[in-house]
Enzyme design. Structure first.
Site, mmCIF file in Angstrom:
data_model
loop_
_atom_site.group_PDB
_atom_site.id
_atom_site.type_symbol
_atom_site.label_atom_id
_atom_site.label_comp_id
_atom_site.label_asym_id
_atom_site.label_seq_id
_atom_site.Cartn_x
_atom_site.Cartn_y
_atom_site.Cartn_z
ATOM 1 N N GLY A 48 -40.275 30.989 112.422
ATOM 2 C CA GLY A 48 -39.994 31.847 113.573
ATOM 3 C C GLY A 48 -40.950 31.715 114.735
ATOM 4 N N GLU A 103 -47.410 35.001 115.455
ATOM 5 C CA GLU A 103 -46.168 35.404 114.788
ATOM 6 C C GLU A 103 -45.065 35.677 115.799
ATOM 7 O OE1 GLU A 103 -44.307 35.570 112.464
ATOM 8 O OE2 GLU A 103 -45.132 36.313 110.583
ATOM 9 N N ASP A 104 -43.843 35.566 115.310
ATOM 10 C CA ASP A 104 -42.697 35.936 116.128
ATOM 11 C C ASP A 104 -42.529 37.451 116.181
ATOM 12 O OD1 ASP A 104 -42.128 36.034 113.415
ATOM 13 O OD2 ASP A 104 -40.260 34.907 113.540
ATOM 14 N N ASP A 107 -42.546 43.351 111.428
ATOM 15 C CA ASP A 107 -41.606 44.413 111.072
ATOM 16 C C ASP A 107 -42.329 45.395 110.158
ATOM 17 O OD1 ASP A 107 -39.514 46.004 110.335
ATOM 18 O OD2 ASP A 107 -38.242 44.414 109.580
ATOM 19 N N LYS A 135 -42.045 45.835 115.674
ATOM 20 C CA LYS A 135 -41.136 46.967 115.443
ATOM 21 C C LYS A 135 -41.928 48.206 115.057
ATOM 22 C CE LYS A 135 -37.178 44.263 113.878
ATOM 23 N NZ LYS A 135 -36.246 44.075 112.746
ATOM 24 N N VAL A 157 -33.175 41.659 115.218
ATOM 25 C CA VAL A 157 -33.036 40.872 116.447
ATOM 26 C C VAL A 157 -33.017 39.376 116.132
ATOM 27 C CG1 VAL A 157 -34.073 42.593 117.975
ATOM 28 C CG2 VAL A 157 -35.551 40.918 116.834
ATOM 29 N N ASP A 163 -34.190 34.188 113.530
ATOM 30 C CA ASP A 163 -32.867 33.796 113.063
ATOM 31 C C ASP A 163 -32.139 34.913 112.344
ATOM 32 O OD1 ASP A 163 -34.715 33.643 110.743
ATOM 33 O OD2 ASP A 163 -32.912 32.953 109.691
HETATM 34 P P1 IMP Z 1 -42.541 41.850 107.824
HETATM 35 O O1 IMP Z 1 -43.264 41.303 106.628
HETATM 36 O O2 IMP Z 1 -41.603 42.954 107.427
HETATM 37 O O3 IMP Z 1 -43.476 42.266 108.937
HETATM 38 O O4 IMP Z 1 -41.577 40.706 108.380
HETATM 39 C C1 IMP Z 1 -42.024 39.441 108.474
HETATM 40 C C2 IMP Z 1 -40.984 38.393 108.832
HETATM 41 O O5 IMP Z 1 -39.641 38.831 108.658
HETATM 42 C C3 IMP Z 1 -41.076 37.992 110.280
HETATM 43 O O6 IMP Z 1 -42.081 37.056 110.498
HETATM 44 C C4 IMP Z 1 -39.697 37.424 110.521
HETATM 45 O O7 IMP Z 1 -39.640 36.080 110.115
HETATM 46 C C5 IMP Z 1 -38.814 38.270 109.651
HETATM 47 N N1 IMP Z 1 -38.179 39.338 110.451
HETATM 48 C C6 IMP Z 1 -38.563 40.640 110.580
HETATM 49 N N2 IMP Z 1 -37.767 41.320 111.410
HETATM 50 C C7 IMP Z 1 -36.826 40.426 111.843
HETATM 51 C C8 IMP Z 1 -35.701 40.528 112.761
HETATM 52 O O8 IMP Z 1 -35.384 41.570 113.364
HETATM 53 N N3 IMP Z 1 -34.997 39.381 112.955
HETATM 54 C C9 IMP Z 1 -35.293 38.210 112.331
HETATM 55 N N4 IMP Z 1 -36.330 38.068 111.479
HETATM 56 C C10 IMP Z 1 -37.089 39.163 111.229
HETATM 57 MG MG MG Z 2 -41.968 34.988 110.779
#
Ligand code: IMP
Ligand code: MG
Length: 184
Positions: A48, A103-104, A107, A135, A157, A163
């Site tokens: 991402g 990072e992209d 979440d 987020k 998103v 993706d």
């Molecule tokens: P986290 O561990 O929940 O913070 O999420 C980590 C990863 O989940 C991110 O680096 C993204 O690759 C993916 N991700 C989280 N939210 C989204 C979204 O809304 N769209 C697409 N990929 C997401």
């Molecule tokens: Mg990611």
């Protein structure tokens, strides 16, 4: 790829390409100030963060090296599993280096807090985080994010590297999808 290629799959554009470009410019200025006189290893989280890495790194004046990690926490669905697995490790030794994880999106923050601790455990001199998007849930996790592009609502998103089932990464903007896309 642009909005016209999406037919009626696109619901809403949250961050335009122009907004992202401007914000990354501001972030790069801040990073240059913060790391003045130091060398930086920027670590992109595949896949991402490819777009953010490419655009942010080209705006930096600080001398950088680039490396990549691939971790998995999501699968092809839209919910975080909380399980982080290294799919591709760094090629470089981070001991004694100033590391900036790029990072992209953050979440739940689970991936990032795990990754930060992992790199600190390898003896990095410092580990900071830059993310294009964040987020609301991420604010609840005790994770310090030095550079944030945009805080967005708690919606799934796509675009600008992000993706859904490996699609839409090459959209220049960040947007949401119509519900019918998920039920296909
Ligand atoms: P986290 O561990 O929940 O913070 O999420 C980590 C990863 O989940 C991110 O680096 C993204 O690759 C993916 N991700 C989280 N939210 C989204 C979204 O809304 N769209 C697409 N990929 C997401
Ligand atoms: Mg990611």
């Amino acid at each position: 790829m642009d909005a016209t290629d999406m037919g009626n799959d696109l619901k809403e554009i949250l961050v335009t390409a122009e907004d992202m470009d401007r914000r990354l410019g501001e972030m790069a200025e801040q990073i240059d100030r913060d790391y003045a006189g130091r060398e930086l290893l920027i670590v992109g989280v595949l896949r991402g963060a490819v777009m953010v890495m490419a655009d942010l790194s080209r705006k930096l004046h600080t001398p950088i090296e680039m490396d990549w990690m691939a971790v998995s926490s999501y699968g092809s669905g839209t919910k975080s599993s909380g399980v982080v697995r290294i799919l591709k490790d760094l090629d470089q030794d981070v001991a004694g280096r100033h590391v900036l994880i790029v990072e992209d999106i953050i979440d739940s923050g689970l991936t990032l807090s795990w990754l930060k601790a992992n790199l600190q455990g390898r003896g990095a001199a410092s580990v900071n985080i830059a993310t294009a998007l964040r987020k609301p849930a991420a604010a609840k996790v005790d994770i310090d994010v030095a550079y944030v592009g945009f805080d967005i609502p708690d919606e799934f998103v796509v675009g600008y590297g992000l993706d859904y089932a490996e699609k839409y990464r090459n959209l220049p903007f960040v947007g949401t999808l119509q519900p019918h896309v998920y039920s296909n």
